[in-house]
Design a protein around this motif. Sequence first.
Motif, PDB file in Angstrom:
ATOM      1  N   GLU A 115       0.834  -1.203   0.000  1.00  0.00           N
ATOM      2  CA  GLU A 115       0.000   0.000   0.000  1.00  0.00           C
ATOM      3  C   GLU A 115       0.869   1.253   0.000  1.00  0.00           C
ATOM      4  OE1 GLU A 115      -3.523   1.444  -0.767  1.00  0.00           O
ATOM      5  OE2 GLU A 115      -3.166  -0.699  -0.425  1.00  0.00           O
ATOM      6  N   ALA A 116       1.931   1.241   0.806  1.00  0.00           N
ATOM      7  CA  ALA A 116       2.821   2.399   0.870  1.00  0.00           C
ATOM      8  C   ALA A 116       3.617   2.573  -0.420  1.00  0.00           C
ATOM      9  CB  ALA A 116       3.769   2.258   2.059  1.00  0.00           C
ATOM     10  N   SER A 117       3.924   1.481  -1.104  1.00  0.00           N
ATOM     11  CA  SER A 117       4.699   1.540  -2.353  1.00  0.00           C
ATOM     12  C   SER A 117       3.964   2.318  -3.432  1.00  0.00           C
ATOM     13  CB  SER A 117       4.987   0.119  -2.867  1.00  0.00           C
ATOM     14  OG  SER A 117       5.820  -0.577  -1.982  1.00  0.00           O
ATOM     15  N   LYS A 118       2.648   2.245  -3.412  1.00  0.00           N
ATOM     16  CA  LYS A 118       1.838   2.882  -4.449  1.00  0.00           C
ATOM     17  C   LYS A 118       1.934   4.412  -4.412  1.00  0.00           C
ATOM     18  CE  LYS A 118      -1.425  -0.983  -4.368  1.00  0.00           C
ATOM     19  NZ  LYS A 118      -2.785  -1.448  -3.989  1.00  0.00           N
ATOM     20  N   GLU A 119       2.439   4.940  -3.310  1.00  0.00           N
ATOM     21  CA  GLU A 119       2.550   6.397  -3.170  1.00  0.00           C
ATOM     22  C   GLU A 119       3.865   6.934  -3.740  1.00  0.00           C
ATOM     23  OE1 GLU A 119       1.987   7.384   0.908  1.00  0.00           O
ATOM     24  OE2 GLU A 119       0.157   6.175   1.109  1.00  0.00           O
ATOM     25  N   HIS A 120       4.741   6.049  -4.200  1.00  0.00           N
ATOM     26  CA  HIS A 120       6.062   6.455  -4.686  1.00  0.00           C
ATOM     27  C   HIS A 120       6.176   6.265  -6.193  1.00  0.00           C
ATOM     28  CE1 HIS A 120       8.289   6.897  -0.803  1.00  0.00           C
ATOM     29  NE2 HIS A 120       7.258   6.188  -0.381  1.00  0.00           N
ATOM     30  N   ARG A 121       6.854   7.218  -6.833  1.00  0.00           N
ATOM     31  CA  ARG A 121       7.176   7.025  -8.242  1.00  0.00           C
ATOM     32  C   ARG A 121       8.094   5.803  -8.353  1.00  0.00           C
ATOM     33  NH1 ARG A 121       7.631   9.075 -13.291  1.00  0.00           N
ATOM     34  NH2 ARG A 121       9.530   8.472 -14.397  1.00  0.00           N
ATOM     35  N   LYS A 152       7.531   4.956   7.155  1.00  0.00           N
ATOM     36  CA  LYS A 152       6.100   5.237   7.242  1.00  0.00           C
ATOM     37  C   LYS A 152       5.335   4.070   7.844  1.00  0.00           C
ATOM     38  CE  LYS A 152       2.040   6.575   4.628  1.00  0.00           C
ATOM     39  NZ  LYS A 152       1.477   7.083   3.362  1.00  0.00           N
TER      40      LYS A 152
END
Length: 385
Positions: free
Chosen positions: A187-193, A319
Amino acid sequence: MAKRGQGEGSISKRSDGTWWARITVGKTPDGKQKRKAFYGKTRKEVQEKLTAALNDINNNTYIEPSKMTVEQWMYIWLRDYKKASVKPKTYAAYEAHVKNHIAPELGSYTLASLRNDMVQRFVNGLADKGLKSITIERIVGTLKTALMQAVDNDLIVKNPASRIKMPLKQERTPRVLTVHEQELFMEASKEHRNGEIFLLILGTGLRIGEALALTWDDIDFENHILCVNRTQIEYCDHIDGKTIYHREYSTPKTKSGQRTIPLIPSLVDMLLTLKEQREQEKQKFKEAYKDTGLIFCNYYGVSLNYTAIAKKIQSICKKTGLEGVHPHTLRHTFATRGLENGIDLKIMQELLGHSSIKMTADLYTHVLPETKKNSMMKIAGTINI
């Protein structure tokens, strides 16, 4: 009878069928010629040794064998026997072993004086420093191979590193994300380019270098197949006191590294969406855009480095509160989830690109007992006692 080629010294066949050669390497203090002999099973072998010595004499780099130090020989070995015969990243690893460990501890000894007990103390010292057993094995392997070449070159009679007692191997239980941790990380990975690279590794088990080297041509969208043909490597050269960094592409280390991996539907959808984004970026930055075809790149199509990826993982961990996560953790997590859900060990070996099934089994011994139990339960209903 001696056979002599122009400038090659004298080469003769001995009565036992082997060959030897002699060359003048200088003069003694009283003015007499100093001669050096080389021996080998074939004339070609002796000729190669003789030619190498002549080149060193002509370049004023010849060192009297009896005075040659371990450090001098290690760098000669790197230059003449490894530089052109191994991949750059492998050479950089050999060079680091010599520069950081072998030369500082053993370099000042002459080759002729180096003994087994000296090498044993060196190995014990590496363990005392807290180096992992696999790292010690690689350092000692570098030293042992170089000294074997010294034996072949008649610089020493036997290899003083041939019978070393290695430290006990440490049990390697790889860090694996739990199912809950995996969900948090995804889920957190999706917020990063370029966070998609982590999702892809979790869904395919790719090595980070393999993922960074992927191009759109490696994806068969029609058949949902990913092809692994190369890997991105990073290494550095030390030239004239300067460190020069390189980023290149190379074929996988072993034949098993070249493989195809089926893609689950959600990964295909993710890659299709990412492909559209890359096309938009290409149009937006077209004057500065480098059309490398890379799947994972910056806004201008330029490849990413390992450090940038590691920093992204650190940011995600900060995070989510996760610890001990690195790119290989994601590969281990893929393998563990697969084995937990009944993927055959042989299939997992092929998906991971391991050269042997033993390698896969050794890494995932913590998973296999439960997997075996679950597999056996599948046939429980067929046996009525």
